[in-house]
Design a protein around this motif. Structure first.
Motif: not given
Length: 328
Positions: A190, A260, A270
C-alpha cells in the motif's frame, strides 16, 4: 522507436549494476507495456536491461502460511496456482479480469506493479502531460476525462493506475521485495505506489536501479474475498471502477473487512475509513450502504466522470452483500 542499448542480465546483481550506470534505464520482462511505450516514444531509456532469464518466476510457500510470488511469475501461472485459487481467490479473480489470455501469458507480477497509466494524453506525445514531461501541464484536466481519477488526484495529474492485480494485492496487505545498489529492502504494498501531488512522473518508491524481485502475501485472510470490475465491454478492457473485498462475518457481525478500489485513483486505493466502519458492525444492508458511501466520500469528479463515485459505491455495496450471503 529511438535507439537504445540492449543488455541481457544473467543475475539479479548484474541486472542492478547494468541499470545503475549513467543514463535512464528500464527493466524488460514480459514487455506487454514497456514495448508499447518504447514504440510510441513515451519511454526513451538509454538502456533496456532484459531480466526475463533470471530465476524469479517461482511461486513458493512462506513460513507461517504466506506465499511468495516471484517477480517474473506469469499472470496465468499465478492465477492457475492451486494455492492462490484456494487461499487468495480475490487475487486469482483479479488477474483473470485483466487483459486477454495471450497478454496474461506474457505479463508478469513485477510488470503489473510497474504498469503505467493508459491515459490517452500520456500516450499522445503531442499533448501536454506532466507525467511524461514534468511541467508541461495536464490536458486531461479540461479534456475528455471520463476514465480518470476521482480520488487522490491533483491539479498536476488525474490519471489512474490500470492494474487489476494490484487492487487485489493492496487489499491483501502484500509486501514488495526490492534489490538495488544499496542492497535489499521490503516495502508494504500500500506504500509502494504514490499519489501524484506536484510530481506525477514519480509513480512508486523505487530508487534508481532498484528491481522488484518478489511479492509476499501474508497468511490467507479469514472469511471470503472477491474482485468485481465494471468496464465498457465484457472483456479485455480496463476498469471504469473495480473493487477487491475481504469479509468475515460471525453471528451476523463483521469481524474482518478490507476494501480496495481500482479505476478511481493514481494508485490502488484502500478505503480504510470504510473498513473501520464495517468491522464490528452488523452485516446488513444499512452497514454496507454506509461503508460504500464512506469509501467514496472524498471523491472529486471531473467534467466527464461524475458517474464514477456513484458506480463505485454501488459496486462496493453490491459486492459486500454478495460476500455476506456466502459467509456462514
Amino acid at each position: 522507436m529511438r535507439e537504445f542499448v540492449y543488455l541481457r542480465a544473467a543475475s539479479v546483481a548484474e541486472a542492478v549494476a547494468m541499470a545503475s550506470d549513467d543514463g535512464p534505464a528500464r527493466y524488460l520482462a514480459g514487455g506487454t507495456n514497456l514495448v508499447d511505450l518504447l514504440r510510441e516514444e513515451v519511454e526513451r531509456p538509454a538502456r533496456v536491461v532484459d531480466i526475463s532469464g533470471l530465476p524469479l518466476s517461482a511461486v513458493e510457500d512462506l513460513p507461517g502460511g504466506g506465499l511468495r510470488l516471484g517477480a517474473l511469475a506469469g499472470n496465468t501461472q499465478v492465477a492457475a496456482d492451486a494455492r492462490v485459487r484456494r487461499r487468495y481467490p480475490v487475487l486469482a479473480r483479479a488477474i483473470l479480469a485483466g487483459a486477454s489470455p495471450q497478454l496474461r501469458n506474457r505479463a508478469t507480477v513485477g510488470g503489473n506493479l510497474l504498469q503505467r497509466t493508459r491515459c490517452r494524453y500520456f500516450y499522445d506525445t503531442g499533448a501536454a502531460c506532466n507525467k511524461r514531461t514534468p511541467g508541461a501541464g495536464c490536458d486531461a484536466l479540461e479534456g475528455f476525462n471520463r476514465a480518470h481519477a476521482v480520488l487522490g488526484a491533483s491539479p498536476s495529474c488525474v490519471a489512474v493506475h490500470p492494474s487489476d492485480m494490484c487492487v487485489a494485492l493492496a487489499v491483501l496487505d502484500a509486501t514488495v521485495n526490492l534489490t538495488g545498489p544499496e542492497g535489499e529492502r521490503s516495502v508494504p504494498f500500500t506504500g509502494f505506489h504514490v499519489l501524484p501531488g506536484l510530481t506525477p512522473q514519480v509513480e512508486t518508491v523505487l530508487r534508481d536501479g532498484e528491481l522488484v524481485t518478489s511479492v509476499d502475501l501474508p497468511p490467507a485472510p479469514p472469511g471470503h474475498g472477491t474482485y468485481a470490475k465494471v468496464r465498457d465491454r465484457a472483456g479485455f478492457a480496463f476498469a471504469l471502477v473495480s473493487t477487491a473485498l475481504l469479509l468475515h462475518v460471525e453471528d451476523g457481525r463483521i469481524v474482518f473487512a478490507r476494501v480496495a478500489l481500482g479505476g478511481v485513483a493514481h494508485k490502488p486505493w484502500r478505503a480504510r475509513a470504510a473498513e473501520d466502519l464495517l468491522e464490528g458492525a452488523t452485516a446488513d444492508a444499512a452497514s454496507f450502504e454506509r461503508a460504500a458511501s464512506l469509501a467514496l466520500a472524498d471523491a472529486r469528479p471531473l467534467r466527464h466522470n461524475g458517474f464514477k463515485p456513484i458506480l463505485a459505491a454501488r459496486l462496493v455495496r453490491r459486492t459486500l452483500t454478495e460476500l455476506a450471503a456466502i459467509t456462514p
